[in-house]
Motif scaffolding. Structure first.
Motif, PDB file in Angstrom:
ATOM      1  N   GLY A   1       0.819  -1.210   0.000  1.00 42.11           N
ATOM      2  CA  GLY A   1       0.000   0.000   0.000  1.00 42.11           C
ATOM      3  C   GLY A   1       0.849   1.256   0.000  1.00 42.11           C
ATOM      4  O   GLY A   1       0.512   2.240   0.664  1.00 42.11           O
ATOM      5  N   GLY A   2       1.947   1.207  -0.741  1.00 44.53           N
ATOM      6  CA  GLY A   2       2.839   2.380  -0.793  1.00 44.53           C
ATOM      7  C   GLY A   2       3.470   2.636   0.560  1.00 44.53           C
ATOM      8  O   GLY A   2       4.121   1.761   1.135  1.00 44.53           O
ATOM      9  N   THR A   3       3.235   3.828   1.101  1.00 49.60           N
ATOM     10  CA  THR A   3       3.832   4.202   2.387  1.00 49.60           C
ATOM     11  C   THR A   3       2.857   4.020   3.560  1.00 49.60           C
ATOM     12  O   THR A   3       3.102   4.524   4.653  1.00 49.60           O
TER      13      THR A   3
ATOM     14  N   ARG B   1      14.475  -4.728   8.758  1.00 52.81           N
ATOM     15  CA  ARG B   1      15.454  -4.990   9.817  1.00 52.81           C
ATOM     16  C   ARG B   1      15.719  -6.497   9.942  1.00 52.81           C
ATOM     17  O   ARG B   1      16.861  -6.941  10.072  1.00 52.81           O
ATOM     18  N   ALA B   2      14.655  -7.289   9.894  1.00 50.12           N
ATOM     19  CA  ALA B   2      14.809  -8.741  10.013  1.00 50.12           C
ATOM     20  C   ALA B   2      15.571  -9.317   8.819  1.00 50.12           C
ATOM     21  O   ALA B   2      16.422 -10.204   8.978  1.00 50.12           O
ATOM     22  N   CYS B   3      15.271  -8.832   7.623  1.00 54.20           N
ATOM     23  CA  CYS B   3      15.983  -9.297   6.425  1.00 54.20           C
ATOM     24  C   CYS B   3      17.476  -8.966   6.523  1.00 54.20           C
ATOM     25  O   CYS B   3      18.333  -9.786   6.170  1.00 54.20           O
ATOM     26  N   ALA B   4      17.784  -7.772   7.013  1.00 47.08           N
ATOM     27  CA  ALA B   4      19.182  -7.378   7.160  1.00 47.08           C
ATOM     28  C   ALA B   4      19.887  -8.255   8.186  1.00 47.08           C
ATOM     29  O   ALA B   4      21.018  -8.715   7.958  1.00 47.08           O
ATOM     30  N   GLN B   5      19.235  -8.511   9.302  1.00 50.33           N
ATOM     31  CA  GLN B   5      19.840  -9.313  10.369  1.00 50.33           C
ATOM     32  C   GLN B   5      20.122 -10.740   9.920  1.00 50.33           C
ATOM     33  O   GLN B   5      21.106 -11.348  10.348  1.00 50.33           O
ATOM     34  N   GLN B   6      19.263 -11.269   9.046  1.00 53.26           N
ATOM     35  CA  GLN B   6      19.444 -12.643   8.582  1.00 53.26           C
ATOM     36  C   GLN B   6      20.076 -12.722   7.194  1.00 53.26           C
ATOM     37  O   GLN B   6      20.135 -13.804   6.597  1.00 53.26           O
ATOM     38  N   ASP B   7      20.513 -11.574   6.668  1.00 47.43           N
ATOM     39  CA  ASP B   7      21.124 -11.506   5.338  1.00 47.43           C
ATOM     40  C   ASP B   7      20.233 -12.175   4.298  1.00 47.43           C
ATOM     41  O   ASP B   7      20.668 -13.030   3.515  1.00 47.43           O
ATOM     42  N   PHE B   8      18.953 -11.768   4.306  1.00 47.39           N
ATOM     43  CA  PHE B   8      17.968 -12.311   3.375  1.00 47.39           C
ATOM     44  C   PHE B   8      17.487 -11.182   2.481  1.00 47.39           C
ATOM     45  O   PHE B   8      17.347 -10.045   2.929  1.00 47.39           O
ATOM     46  N   TRP B   9      17.214 -11.484   1.224  1.00 47.28           N
ATOM     47  CA  TRP B   9      16.829 -10.447   0.264  1.00 47.28           C
ATOM     48  C   TRP B   9      15.375 -10.048   0.440  1.00 47.28           C
ATOM     49  O   TRP B   9      14.561 -10.820   0.959  1.00 47.28           O
ATOM     50  N   LEU B  10      15.052  -8.840  -0.019  1.00 46.35           N
ATOM     51  CA  LEU B  10      13.726  -8.263   0.222  1.00 46.35           C
ATOM     52  C   LEU B  10      13.135  -7.688  -1.065  1.00 46.35           C
ATOM     53  O   LEU B  10      13.837  -7.017  -1.830  1.00 46.35           O
ATOM     54  N   GLU B  11      11.837  -7.938  -1.269  1.00 44.07           N
ATOM     55  CA  GLU B  11      11.133  -7.434  -2.449  1.00 44.07           C
ATOM     56  C   GLU B  11       9.879  -6.665  -2.023  1.00 44.07           C
ATOM     57  O   GLU B  11       8.794  -7.252  -1.904  1.00 44.07           O
ATOM     58  N   PRO B  12       9.990  -5.354  -1.795  1.00 43.10           N
ATOM     59  CA  PRO B  12       8.801  -4.554  -1.460  1.00 43.10           C
ATOM     60  C   PRO B  12       7.888  -4.421  -2.680  1.00 43.10           C
ATOM     61  O   PRO B  12       8.357  -4.138  -3.786  1.00 43.10           O
ATOM     62  N   THR B  13       6.589  -4.608  -2.462  1.00 38.79           N
ATOM     63  CA  THR B  13       5.653  -4.659  -3.595  1.00 38.79           C
ATOM     64  C   THR B  13       4.291  -4.084  -3.201  1.00 38.79           C
ATOM     65  O   THR B  13       3.789  -4.377  -2.127  1.00 38.79           O
ATOM     66  N   GLY B  14       3.724  -3.288  -4.111  1.00 38.76           N
ATOM     67  CA  GLY B  14       2.377  -2.770  -3.921  1.00 38.76           C
ATOM     68  C   GLY B  14       2.331  -1.285  -3.645  1.00 38.76           C
ATOM     69  O   GLY B  14       2.769  -0.833  -2.592  1.00 38.76           O
ATOM     70  N   GLY B  15       1.809  -0.526  -4.591  1.00 39.27           N
ATOM     71  CA  GLY B  15       1.626   0.909  -4.397  1.00 39.27           C
ATOM     72  C   GLY B  15       2.884   1.744  -4.477  1.00 39.27           C
ATOM     73  O   GLY B  15       2.890   2.899  -4.050  1.00 39.27           O
TER      74      GLY B  15
END
Length: 246
Positions: A165-167, A178-192
């Protein structure tokens, strides 16, 4: 052809849709190759038809193909896995419960396979009930760290956070980043996500220390008259990315 996406400065790879072969080529060139070009399985009557057409998309973009569900539709999960096995694209969009099937059928670890996880309304927690049956049941809320661990168990590469939903949910998004960074996992923000809020959303993920980010920017950069993704908007997204990663 190469099975791994191209990340600008080893951090960011855009993900946009294409409505034709030429449109795919145009947006790929506009992003200077730092893009995954989404083609939706939902638009095809069969796996055979999708494979035949998607191979041409892959040829025109040096295999920067992202096999999509279609608005996160869990009913497309099996079809996406079957297509991916035959096409061997750089990127596969999956619901949470479809990740293991896609990875197994791909038969290799290089292709990026995401797992769709939804906001819960509670920072630090996410809904993993995004599959064909589970999406119809009660939400399954788990800590973000546990969701990431489960994705890893299934051979997933990244967490697709949808719908943002954007922001509208930045407090929740910060915890996911933060969790993705701590576990060195990639992130895909999606939607809006659009040209106006792209920088804000990306800055949060970058500041959190996420190692690789694949932002999906879809309807906001599609010309409503032609249905084509605007190459000039893709070029602007790349420009914003370059400014963020100076």
């Amino acid at each position: 052809m190469k099975l791994s996406p191209n990340f600008y400065r080893n951090r960011v790879c855009l993900n946009v849709l294409a409505a034709s072969h030429q449109n795919a080529r145009d947006v790929w060139q506009a992003a200077e190759g730092y893009v995954l070009v989404g083609v939706l399985s939902k638009n095809y009557p069969s796996v055979h038809a999708a494979v035949s057409d998607m191979r041409e998309y892959a040829r025109l973009t040096d295999n920067a193909l992202s096999v999509g569900l279609g608005a996160g539709d869990p009913k497309q999960s099996a079809m996406v896995s079957e297509i991916a096995a035959l096409v061997q694209p750089q990127h596969v969009n999956q619901v949470f419960t479809g990740v293991g099937t896609s990875r197994a059928l791909l038969g290799q670890q290089q292709t990026l396979v995401n797992g769709l996880i939804s906001p819960s309304g509670r920072p630090g927690w996410v809904n993993v009930a995004t599959g064909p049956l589970s999406a119809q049941a009660e939400p399954a809320l788990v800590p973000v760290a546990s969701a990431i661990a489960m994705l890893r168990d299934m051979g997933g590469s990244s967490l697709k956070y949808y719908p943002m939903g954007g922001t509208a949910r930045l407090d929740e998004f910060r915890e996911v980043a933060r969790a993705c960074a701590q576990q060195d996992f990639w992130l895909e923000p999606t939607g809006g996500i659009d040209l106006a809020n792209y920088g804000t959303i990306m800055q949060i993920a970058l500041d959190a220390g996420v190692s690789k980010i694949v932002p999906h920017i879809y309807s906001s950069i599609i010309d409503p008259e032609t249905g084509l993704t605007r190459p000039q908007d893709v070029a602007e997204l790349l420009n914003i990315t370059q400014q963020l990663l100076k």
